[in-house]
Design a protein around this motif. Structure first.
Motif, PDB file in Angstrom:
ATOM      1  N   ILE A  18       0.827  -1.216   0.000  1.00 40.63           N
ATOM      2  CA  ILE A  18       0.000   0.000   0.000  1.00 40.63           C
ATOM      3  C   ILE A  18       0.858   1.262   0.000  1.00 40.63           C
ATOM      4  O   ILE A  18       0.630   2.200  -0.769  1.00 40.63           O
ATOM      5  N   LYS A  19       1.869   1.271   0.876  1.00 33.47           N
ATOM      6  CA  LYS A  19       2.731   2.452   0.959  1.00 33.47           C
ATOM      7  C   LYS A  19       3.451   2.679  -0.377  1.00 33.47           C
ATOM      8  O   LYS A  19       3.581   3.810  -0.848  1.00 33.47           O
ATOM      9  N   GLY A  22       1.132   3.896  -3.152  1.00 29.30           N
ATOM     10  CA  GLY A  22       0.816   5.301  -2.905  1.00 29.30           C
ATOM     11  C   GLY A  22       1.931   6.215  -3.376  1.00 29.30           C
ATOM     12  O   GLY A  22       1.690   7.287  -3.924  1.00 29.30           O
ATOM     13  N   ASN A  39     -12.107   7.139   3.433  1.00 28.18           N
ATOM     14  CA  ASN A  39     -10.788   6.783   3.932  1.00 28.18           C
ATOM     15  C   ASN A  39     -10.475   7.368   5.308  1.00 28.18           C
ATOM     16  O   ASN A  39      -9.811   6.736   6.113  1.00 28.18           O
ATOM     17  N   ILE A  42     -12.702   5.195   7.896  1.00 31.21           N
ATOM     18  CA  ILE A  42     -12.386   3.784   8.153  1.00 31.21           C
ATOM     19  C   ILE A  42     -11.578   3.584   9.448  1.00 31.21           C
ATOM     20  O   ILE A  42     -11.943   2.731  10.265  1.00 31.21           O
ATOM     21  N   LEU A  46     -12.835   1.181  12.574  1.00 23.00           N
ATOM     22  CA  LEU A  46     -12.066   0.011  12.994  1.00 23.00           C
ATOM     23  C   LEU A  46     -11.474   0.178  14.389  1.00 23.00           C
ATOM     24  O   LEU A  46     -11.489  -0.750  15.196  1.00 23.00           O
ATOM     25  N   LEU A  47     -10.949   1.362  14.685  1.00 20.75           N
ATOM     26  CA  LEU A  47     -10.367   1.576  16.016  1.00 20.75           C
ATOM     27  C   LEU A  47     -11.437   1.462  17.089  1.00 20.75           C
ATOM     28  O   LEU A  47     -11.219   0.851  18.144  1.00 20.75           O
TER      29      LEU A  47
ATOM     30  N   SER B  44       3.559   0.726  11.226  1.00 21.23           N
ATOM     31  CA  SER B  44       2.425   1.646  11.205  1.00 21.23           C
ATOM     32  C   SER B  44       1.644   1.309  12.466  1.00 21.23           C
ATOM     33  O   SER B  44       1.062   0.226  12.566  1.00 21.23           O
ATOM     34  N   ALA B  46      -1.173   1.938  14.257  1.00 21.37           N
ATOM     35  CA  ALA B  46      -2.546   1.438  14.381  1.00 21.37           C
ATOM     36  C   ALA B  46      -2.672   0.041  13.777  1.00 21.37           C
ATOM     37  O   ALA B  46      -3.327  -0.839  14.330  1.00 21.37           O
ATOM     38  N   THR B  67      -7.885  -6.432   8.684  1.00 23.50           N
ATOM     39  CA  THR B  67      -8.111  -5.251   9.534  1.00 23.50           C
ATOM     40  C   THR B  67      -6.898  -4.326   9.482  1.00 23.50           C
ATOM     41  O   THR B  67      -7.023  -3.113   9.311  1.00 23.50           O
ATOM     42  N   SER B  68      -5.726  -4.915   9.608  1.00 22.63           N
ATOM     43  CA  SER B  68      -4.499  -4.135   9.588  1.00 22.63           C
ATOM     44  C   SER B  68      -4.321  -3.412   8.249  1.00 22.63           C
ATOM     45  O   SER B  68      -3.931  -2.243   8.207  1.00 22.63           O
ATOM     46  N   THR B  69      -4.647  -4.108   7.157  1.00 24.12           N
ATOM     47  CA  THR B  69      -4.462  -3.523   5.833  1.00 24.12           C
ATOM     48  C   THR B  69      -5.433  -2.369   5.594  1.00 24.12           C
ATOM     49  O   THR B  69      -5.054  -1.320   5.058  1.00 24.12           O
ATOM     50  N   LEU B  70      -6.687  -2.538   6.036  1.00 23.70           N
ATOM     51  CA  LEU B  70      -7.653  -1.445   5.881  1.00 23.70           C
ATOM     52  C   LEU B  70      -7.213  -0.219   6.674  1.00 23.70           C
ATOM     53  O   LEU B  70      -7.372   0.914   6.226  1.00 23.70           O
ATOM     54  N   LEU B  71      -6.646  -0.462   7.860  1.00 21.28           N
ATOM     55  CA  LEU B  71      -6.151   0.676   8.645  1.00 21.28           C
ATOM     56  C   LEU B  71      -4.949   1.330   7.966  1.00 21.28           C
ATOM     57  O   LEU B  71      -4.673   2.504   8.185  1.00 21.28           O
ATOM     58  N   GLY B  72      -4.236   0.551   7.148  1.00 23.57           N
ATOM     59  CA  GLY B  72      -3.041   1.077   6.493  1.00 23.57           C
ATOM     60  C   GLY B  72      -3.299   1.798   5.182  1.00 23.57           C
ATOM     61  O   GLY B  72      -2.384   2.398   4.627  1.00 23.57           O
ATOM     62  N   THR B  73      -4.560   1.756   4.696  1.00 25.61           N
ATOM     63  CA  THR B  73      -4.814   2.375   3.382  1.00 25.61           C
ATOM     64  C   THR B  73      -4.493   3.867   3.395  1.00 25.61           C
ATOM     65  O   THR B  73      -4.087   4.422   2.376  1.00 25.61           O
ATOM     66  N   ARG B  74      -4.634   4.505   4.555  1.00 22.28           N
ATOM     67  CA  ARG B  74      -4.353   5.946   4.591  1.00 22.28           C
ATOM     68  C   ARG B  74      -2.885   6.244   4.265  1.00 22.28           C
ATOM     69  O   ARG B  74      -2.576   7.290   3.711  1.00 22.28           O
ATOM     70  N   ASN B  75      -1.991   5.295   4.585  1.00 22.55           N
ATOM     71  CA  ASN B  75      -0.579   5.515   4.252  1.00 22.55           C
ATOM     72  C   ASN B  75      -0.376   5.634   2.745  1.00 22.55           C
ATOM     73  O   ASN B  75       0.483   6.384   2.285  1.00 22.55           O
ATOM     74  N   GLY B  76      -1.191   4.877   1.981  1.00 21.04           N
ATOM     75  CA  GLY B  76      -1.107   4.964   0.530  1.00 21.04           C
ATOM     76  C   GLY B  76      -1.523   6.352   0.056  1.00 21.04           C
ATOM     77  O   GLY B  76      -0.901   6.942  -0.824  1.00 21.04           O
ATOM     78  N   ILE B 101       4.152   7.441   7.207  1.00 15.28           N
ATOM     79  CA  ILE B 101       3.214   7.172   8.301  1.00 15.28           C
ATOM     80  C   ILE B 101       2.605   8.497   8.764  1.00 15.28           C
ATOM     81  O   ILE B 101       3.030   9.556   8.316  1.00 15.28           O
TER      82      ILE B 101
END
Lengths: 102, 213
Positions: A18-19, A22, A39, A42, A46-47, B44, B46, B67-76, B101
Motif C-alpha cells: 500500500i505504501k 501510494g 478513507n 475507516i 475500525l479503532l 504503522s 494502528a 483489519t491491519s491492511t484497511l487501517l493502512g490504506t491511509r498511508n497509501g 506514516i
C-alpha cells in the motif's frame, strides 16, 4: 506456519504494498472526495470496534471485567489532556489493580 | 532549525509509545522476534496494534491481515500526496514508502516551504523508525519478564492504546456517530460470529456514513 507468523508476514507485506503503490501512482488517482471521506472514516470505525471488542469480549462472549475500569481511566486521562504514554500506563495500572481486587 | 526540533520531539514521544506495542504484542502471545518484526516491517502503529488486537480477541490471521491492511490504506493516500514533492526515484522510493506514516506526513505538512517539508518527512520518518523499533524491543523484553499480563493490566493497555489513536480522530459529529454505531455493531455481533468478524464488519459503517457529504 503458525497463526502468528501468517499474521506478521501477511500484514507486513500488504502494508508495504500500500505504501509503495501510494508513492508510485499519479496523484489524480483516488482523489475523489467520496473516497477521501470514507478513507478518513475507516480508521474511526475500525479503532472503535477494536476498543469495544478488546474491552468487552472474551473470544465470543461478552464480559465486564477489570479491562472496563482500565478504559474508564483512559477516557478520564484523555479528557484531562494527558499525553499518550500516560493514558496507556494509567489504564494498565487501573486494570491491574482491579484484576487483583475483583 | 525548528524542523529538526519538531522531528526530534515527535520521534521520541511517538517512539516511546513503541514500548506499549512491544508489551501488548508479547502479552497477546507473540514472540519478542515477531513483535520486533512487526515494528520493522509493518511499521504503522494502528495497523500493528490491530494485528495484535485481532489475534488477542481470537480472530484468524486472515482477519488480522484484513483489519491491519484497511487501517493502512491511509498511508497509501499520504504517499499520493507527498510523492510529487519528494521527487522519488529507485531505492529512495522504497525507503520513503516504508517511512510514510501519520507522523512523517504530519510534520512535513506543517512546514512552510517545500525544502522544509522534505526535511520534515525524512527526519521524522527515520527518527520515529529508530525510536519506535528500539522501544518495541524494550517493551517486548519487559513484558516477557513479568509473567501474567492481566495482573499488570496489559490486557487493558491494548484497548487504551486504540483509544489514544482514536481520540484525535473524533473531530466532528460524523465521527462520533460512526464510533457509537461501531461499538453497537461490534458488540452485538460478537456472540454470533467468529472472533475478528465483528471488527472488520464495521468498515461497512464507514462506507455508509462517508458515502453522503
Amino acid at each position: 506456519m503458525s497463526t502468528f507468523w501468517i499474521a506478521v508476514i501477511g500484514s507486513s507485506a500488504l502494508a508495504f504494498v500500500i505504501k509503495f503503490v501510494g508513492a508510485s501512482v499519479p496523484e489524480t488517482f483516488l482523489s475523489n472526495p467520496r473516497i477521501l471521506r470514507i478513507n478518513t472514516l475507516i480508521p474511526v470505525a475500525l479503532l472503535t470496534a477494536l476498543i469495544a471488542v478488546n474491552t468487552f469480549a472474551d473470544k465470543t462472549k461478552l464480559v465486564l471485567d477489570n479491562r472496563a475500569l482500565g478504559i474508564v481511566a483512559a477516557i478520564a486521562l484523555l479528557i484531562a489532556k494527558a499525553p499518550f504514554p500516560v493514558v496507556v500506563v494509567g489504564a494498565a495500572i487501573t486494570s491491574g489493580v482491579a484484576y487483583r481486587y475483583i | 532549525m525548528s524542523v529538526k526540533r519538531d522531528s526530534f520531539s515527535v520521534s521520541i514521544t511517538v517512539g516511546a509509545y513503541g514500548s506499549a506495542f512491544g508489551a501488548a504484542a508479547v502479552a497477546a502471545d507473540f514472540s519478542v522476534l515477531q513483535a520486533c518484526l512487526l515494528s520493522l516491517l509493518l511499521f504503522s502503529g494502528a495497523s500493528q496494534f490491530a494485528v495484535v488486537g485481532v489475534i488477542a480477541a481470537g480472530g484468524t490471521p486472515i482477519n488480522a491481515i484484513a483489519t491491519s491492511t484497511l487501517l493502512g490504506t491511509r498511508n497509501g493516500l499520504y504517499g499520493l500526496r507527498l510523492a510529487p514533492l519528494l521527487k522519488l526515484r529507485g531505492w529512495k522510493r522504497v525507503v520513503a514508502a516504508q517511512i510514510t506514516i501519520d507522523e512523517s506526513i504530519g510534520v512535513a505538512l506543517a512546514q512552510k516551504d517545500e525544502a522544509q517539508m522534505r526535511k520534515g518527512f525524512w527526519y521524522t520518518g527515520f527518527g520515529v523508525f529508530i525510536f519506535w523499533n528500539l522501544f518495541t524491543l524494550a517493551g517486548a523484553l519487559g513484558a516477557q519478564s513479568i509473567g501474567n499480563p492481566s495482573a499488570w493490566g496489559l490486557d487493558a493497555a491494548v484497548p487504551a492504546a486504540f483509544l489514544g489513536l482514536l481520540w484525535p480522530r473524533l473531530s466532528d459529529r460524523k465521527s462520533w456517530v460512526l464510533a457509537g454505531f461501531a461499538i453497537l455493531l461490534a458488540l452485538s455481533l460478537t456472540p454470533f460470529v467468529p472472533a475478528g468478524i465483528p471488527i472488520i464488519s464495521c468498515t461497512a459503517l464507514a462506507i455508509i456514513i462517508g458515502w453522503r457529504k
